[in-house]
Design an enzyme around this catalytic site. Structure first.
Site, PDB file in Angstrom:
ATOM      1  N   ASP A  53      35.287  55.787-114.513  1.00  0.00           N
ATOM      2  CA  ASP A  53      34.809  56.080-115.853  1.00  0.00           C
ATOM      3  C   ASP A  53      34.104  54.824-116.365  1.00  0.00           C
ATOM      4  O   ASP A  53      34.762  53.859-116.730  1.00  0.00           O
ATOM      5  CB  ASP A  53      36.022  56.453-116.728  1.00  0.00           C
ATOM      6  CG  ASP A  53      35.659  56.547-118.200  1.00  0.00           C
ATOM      7  OD1 ASP A  53      34.448  56.464-118.518  1.00  0.00           O
ATOM      8  OD2 ASP A  53      36.578  56.702-119.018  1.00  0.00           O
ATOM      9  N   GLU A 131      26.516  25.544-105.081  1.00  0.00           N
ATOM     10  CA  GLU A 131      27.515  24.460-105.110  1.00  0.00           C
ATOM     11  C   GLU A 131      28.388  24.732-106.321  1.00  0.00           C
ATOM     12  O   GLU A 131      27.962  24.547-107.453  1.00  0.00           O
ATOM     13  CB  GLU A 131      26.809  23.100-105.268  1.00  0.00           C
ATOM     14  CG  GLU A 131      25.851  22.772-104.133  1.00  0.00           C
ATOM     15  CD  GLU A 131      24.992  21.532-104.431  1.00  0.00           C
ATOM     16  OE1 GLU A 131      25.429  20.664-105.207  1.00  0.00           O
ATOM     17  OE2 GLU A 131      23.872  21.477-103.898  1.00  0.00           O
ATOM     18  N   GLU A 133      31.243  24.192-108.942  1.00  0.00           N
ATOM     19  CA  GLU A 133      32.124  23.194-109.569  1.00  0.00           C
ATOM     20  C   GLU A 133      33.082  23.899-110.530  1.00  0.00           C
ATOM     21  O   GLU A 133      32.718  24.908-111.148  1.00  0.00           O
ATOM     22  CB  GLU A 133      31.291  22.165-110.337  1.00  0.00           C
ATOM     23  CG  GLU A 133      30.429  21.318-109.404  1.00  0.00           C
ATOM     24  CD  GLU A 133      29.571  20.279-110.130  1.00  0.00           C
ATOM     25  OE1 GLU A 133      29.177  19.305-109.476  1.00  0.00           O
ATOM     26  OE2 GLU A 133      29.285  20.452-111.329  1.00  0.00           O
ATOM     27  N   GLU A 188      35.239  16.103-107.947  1.00  0.00           N
ATOM     28  CA  GLU A 188      33.969  15.799-108.633  1.00  0.00           C
ATOM     29  C   GLU A 188      34.157  14.602-109.578  1.00  0.00           C
ATOM     30  O   GLU A 188      35.215  14.001-109.638  1.00  0.00           O
ATOM     31  CB  GLU A 188      33.458  17.038-109.374  1.00  0.00           C
ATOM     32  CG  GLU A 188      32.245  17.710-108.717  1.00  0.00           C
ATOM     33  CD  GLU A 188      31.023  16.792-108.601  1.00  0.00           C
ATOM     34  OE1 GLU A 188      30.940  15.786-109.329  1.00  0.00           O
ATOM     35  OE2 GLU A 188      30.150  17.080-107.761  1.00  0.00           O
ATOM     36  N   GLU A 195      34.697  20.409-106.464  1.00  0.00           N
ATOM     37  CA  GLU A 195      33.557  21.185-105.967  1.00  0.00           C
ATOM     38  C   GLU A 195      33.882  21.669-104.565  1.00  0.00           C
ATOM     39  O   GLU A 195      34.448  20.926-103.754  1.00  0.00           O
ATOM     40  CB  GLU A 195      32.288  20.316-105.935  1.00  0.00           C
ATOM     41  CG  GLU A 195      31.100  21.037-105.307  1.00  0.00           C
ATOM     42  CD  GLU A 195      29.786  20.261-105.432  1.00  0.00           C
ATOM     43  OE1 GLU A 195      29.558  19.598-106.458  1.00  0.00           O
ATOM     44  OE2 GLU A 195      28.998  20.332-104.471  1.00  0.00           O
ATOM     45  N   HIS A 244      24.786  24.434-108.919  1.00  0.00           N
ATOM     46  CA  HIS A 244      23.473  24.120-108.345  1.00  0.00           C
ATOM     47  C   HIS A 244      23.170  25.173-107.293  1.00  0.00           C
ATOM     48  O   HIS A 244      24.012  25.501-106.457  1.00  0.00           O
ATOM     49  CB  HIS A 244      23.477  22.730-107.716  1.00  0.00           C
ATOM     50  CG  HIS A 244      23.817  21.648-108.704  1.00  0.00           C
ATOM     51  ND1 HIS A 244      24.029  20.353-108.356  1.00  0.00           N
ATOM     52  CD2 HIS A 244      23.980  21.699-110.053  1.00  0.00           C
ATOM     53  CE1 HIS A 244      24.313  19.640-109.440  1.00  0.00           C
ATOM     54  NE2 HIS A 244      24.286  20.437-110.479  1.00  0.00           N
ATOM     55  N   ARG A 315      17.647  13.036-109.138  1.00  0.00           N
ATOM     56  CA  ARG A 315      18.651  14.005-109.606  1.00  0.00           C
ATOM     57  C   ARG A 315      18.562  14.293-111.107  1.00  0.00           C
ATOM     58  O   ARG A 315      19.299  15.146-111.609  1.00  0.00           O
ATOM     59  CB  ARG A 315      20.057  13.494-109.288  1.00  0.00           C
ATOM     60  CG  ARG A 315      20.495  13.756-107.881  1.00  0.00           C
ATOM     61  CD  ARG A 315      21.971  13.453-107.696  1.00  0.00           C
ATOM     62  NE  ARG A 315      22.518  14.126-106.530  1.00  0.00           N
ATOM     63  CZ  ARG A 315      22.279  13.779-105.274  1.00  0.00           C
ATOM     64  NH1 ARG A 315      21.483  12.764-104.997  1.00  0.00           N
ATOM     65  NH2 ARG A 315      22.820  14.446-104.282  1.00  0.00           N
ATOM     66  N   GLU A 332      16.447  23.150-104.838  1.00  0.00           N
ATOM     67  CA  GLU A 332      17.745  23.170-105.540  1.00  0.00           C
ATOM     68  C   GLU A 332      17.498  23.262-107.035  1.00  0.00           C
ATOM     69  O   GLU A 332      16.928  22.346-107.632  1.00  0.00           O
ATOM     70  CB  GLU A 332      18.526  21.886-105.213  1.00  0.00           C
ATOM     71  CG  GLU A 332      19.828  21.766-105.999  1.00  0.00           C
ATOM     72  CD  GLU A 332      20.495  20.380-105.893  1.00  0.00           C
ATOM     73  OE1 GLU A 332      20.185  19.617-104.958  1.00  0.00           O
ATOM     74  OE2 GLU A 332      21.294  20.063-106.777  1.00  0.00           O
ATOM     75  N   ARG A 334      19.119  23.102-110.606  1.00  0.00           N
ATOM     76  CA  ARG A 334      20.361  22.465-111.064  1.00  0.00           C
ATOM     77  C   ARG A 334      20.877  22.988-112.405  1.00  0.00           C
ATOM     78  O   ARG A 334      21.929  22.582-112.862  1.00  0.00           O
ATOM     79  CB  ARG A 334      20.160  20.946-111.134  1.00  0.00           C
ATOM     80  CG  ARG A 334      19.929  20.317-109.764  1.00  0.00           C
ATOM     81  CD  ARG A 334      19.535  18.849-109.866  1.00  0.00           C
ATOM     82  NE  ARG A 334      20.549  18.001-110.461  1.00  0.00           N
ATOM     83  CZ  ARG A 334      21.572  17.458-109.803  1.00  0.00           C
ATOM     84  NH1 ARG A 334      21.722  17.691-108.525  1.00  0.00           N
ATOM     85  NH2 ARG A 334      22.437  16.685-110.434  1.00  0.00           N
TER      86      ARG A 334
HETATM   87  N1  GLU Z   1      28.568  18.303-112.780  1.00  0.00           N
HETATM   88  C1  GLU Z   1      27.146  18.093-112.837  1.00  0.00           C
HETATM   89  C2  GLU Z   1      26.483  19.294-113.517  1.00  0.00           C
HETATM   90  O1  GLU Z   1      26.928  19.681-114.502  1.00  0.00           O
HETATM   91  C3  GLU Z   1      26.530  17.871-111.488  1.00  0.00           C
HETATM   92  C4  GLU Z   1      27.127  16.765-110.676  1.00  0.00           C
HETATM   93  C5  GLU Z   1      26.500  16.702-109.282  1.00  0.00           C
HETATM   94  O2  GLU Z   1      25.389  16.170-109.149  1.00  0.00           O
HETATM   95  O3  GLU Z   1      27.073  17.272-108.358  1.00  0.00           O
HETATM   96  O4  GLU Z   1      25.524  19.844-113.091  1.00  0.00           O
HETATM   97 MG    MG Z   2      28.503  18.516-107.727  1.00  0.00          MG
END
Ligand code: GLU
Ligand code: MG
Length: 443
Positions: A53, A131, A133, A188, A195, A244, A315, A332, A334
């Site tokens: 349902d 990835e 976390e 982490e 992670e 990510h 990064r 990637e 992020r």
């Molecule tokens: N915790 C970080 C985020 O909020 C990323 C850390 C990392 O580079 O793995 O994206």
């Molecule tokens: Mg990470």
């Protein structure tokens, strides 16, 4: 690749002492749902005869059109290792269909399948490696979650500082029993933050894996007296949790993002894909970062991206190209956080990337410097835009992005926006402790 037939499932249920089968699916806000059937019903289940349902499921259907059928994807059959091993419990991930047999427009797995079909028509398959976390928090005497970690460990630290280590070990082992290939797991940056990375797969399998992963992490944390959360920013002042998302397109079994002749080793399609993502990432934000709280993670200073830029190394950029090339060449992204609906997130990412390819878009120049160290005038001079600052801004961006609206389809779009606008309104009108702390005495 097909793993099982319907007959295999019936046989495995009998031979492996399976007593219950959980028929699972996901609602549009990313919550895993299931209806448990007993082993006696397995033939009915693999013949797509189990009805639900839909009217009581968020974002599904109205009361007068509520009957829906679950069609199990037999390749997702797995035994839940944390349940009793006599009279075992298995699960099957299902697609949701209408009584007339057509796919139900509000099923997020169906939304992803639709975009994957479009990619397949263009000659591509889509691979994703997330990835994940998350935080492990202590519970109080009544078993309620706290935000205390009792853990002073940091990035890549190991026990005895890392109290979550044995829980993480159990999670990895259970997931391996369910067919996951775990590539890495580590503590982490923040206290209590972990992670776990599993091997990339085609997007549909990967989205199914994310749903299984979240269930396993929450269940096994609870067994260990901890509370696991995928809330993006549970504690002010320390890192939040990201998801990510590593993505690549394959064509004829080869990675279509790789081109050894290019100075960065990236193909023309890879550049177009990056450009497509950057063109739509603000419109996608309400899907990739779906909570009021998601926008408290997307602030400078915590390794989470806030500005629209790409880079082969840096990064601080929202899109990074990890160093691996050849078959492992990937983009990637992020910004997504683990509270998102993974089916919808992968669907909008793919739709945006394909739009970049179809329109032959060119990405802006690569940003090699630290974007967090630039001031707003610097960023403006380089044309670097920001992510939406709130869920409200993200909803408005979504409504204006035709490609993303089309990708979701009218049903999901309408239900999603309605739900998120309500969530925003509840937040907007709530008087928080921050306000009373700040204003009560001063005014
Ligand atoms: N915790 C970080 C985020 O909020 C990323 C850390 C990392 O580079 O793995 O994206
Ligand atoms: Mg990470």
């Amino acid at each position: 690749m097909k793993r099982y037939t319907r007959e295999d499932i019936i046989r495995m249920v009998r031979e492996d002492d399976v007593e219950f089968i959980r028929m699972q699916f996901t609602d549009i806000f990313g919550q895993l749902k299931n209806v448990a059937i007993t082993a006696s019903q397995i033939e009915k289940a693999v013949n797509n005869e189990i009805m639900i349902d839909g009217s009581s499921i968020e974002g599904f259907v109205r009361i007068h059109e509520s009957d829906q059928y679950l069609r199990p994807d037999v390749d997702t059959f797995a035994i839940l290792p944390w349940r009793p091993q006599h009279g075992r419990v298995a699960r099957l991930i299902c697609d949701v269909h209408n009584p007339d047999g057509t796919p139900f427009a509000g099923d997020p797995r169906g939304v992803l399948k639709r975009v994957l079909k479009k990619a397949a028509d263009m000659g591509y398959s889509f691979n994703v490696g997330p990835e994940m976390e998350f935080f492990l928090f202590q519970t109080d005497e009544a078993g309620r979650p706290t935000t205390l970690t009792g853990d002073e460990a940091g990035y890549f630290d190991l026990g005895p500082l890392d109290h979550g280590e044995s829980t993480r070990r159990e999670i990895c082992m259970s997931l391996e029993q369910m067919g996951f290939e775990i590539e890495a797991s580590h503590h982490e940056v923040a206290a209590g933050q972990h992670e776990i990375d599993f091997k990339y797969a085609d997007a549909l399998t990967s989205a199914d894996h994310i749903m299984t992963f979240k269930l396993a992490v929450k269940t096994l944390a609870q067994k260990n007296g901890l509370h696991a959360t995928f809330m993006p920013k549970p504690v002010f002042g320390i890192n939040g949790s990201g998801m990510h998302t590593n993505m690549s397109l394959f064509r004829d079994g080869k990675n279509a993002f790789a081109d050894p002749a290019d100075s960065r080793g990236l193909s023309h399609e890879a550049y177009c894909f990056i450009a497509g993502i950057l063109a739509h990432v603000r419109g996608m934000a309400a899907i990739t970062n779906p909570l009021v709280n998601s926008y408290k993670r997307l602030v400078p200073g915590y390794e989470a991206p806030c500005y629209l830029a790409w880079s082969a190394g840096n990064r601080s950029a929202m899109i990074r190209i990890p160093a691996a090339r050849g078959m492992a060449t990937r983009v990637e992204l992020r910004c997504p956080d683990p509270s998102c609906n993974p089916y919808l997130t992968m669907a909008v990412c793919l739709a945006a990337g394909l739009d970049g390819i179809e329109r032959d878009m060119t990405p802006p120049a690569e940003i090699t410097g630290n974007i967090f160290a630039m001031d707003s005038a610097d960023r403006e001079a380089r044309g670097i835009l920001s992510m939406p600052g709130t869920l409200k801004e993200a909803i408005d961006c979504l409504k204006k992005d035709e490609v993303i609206c089309d990708c979701l389809g009218e049903h999901v779009l309408h239900q999603y926006v309605e739900g998120k606008e309500k969530e925003w309104d509840a937040y907007r009108t709530h008087v928080s402790a921050w306000e009373t702390d700040r204003y009560l005495v001063m005014y």
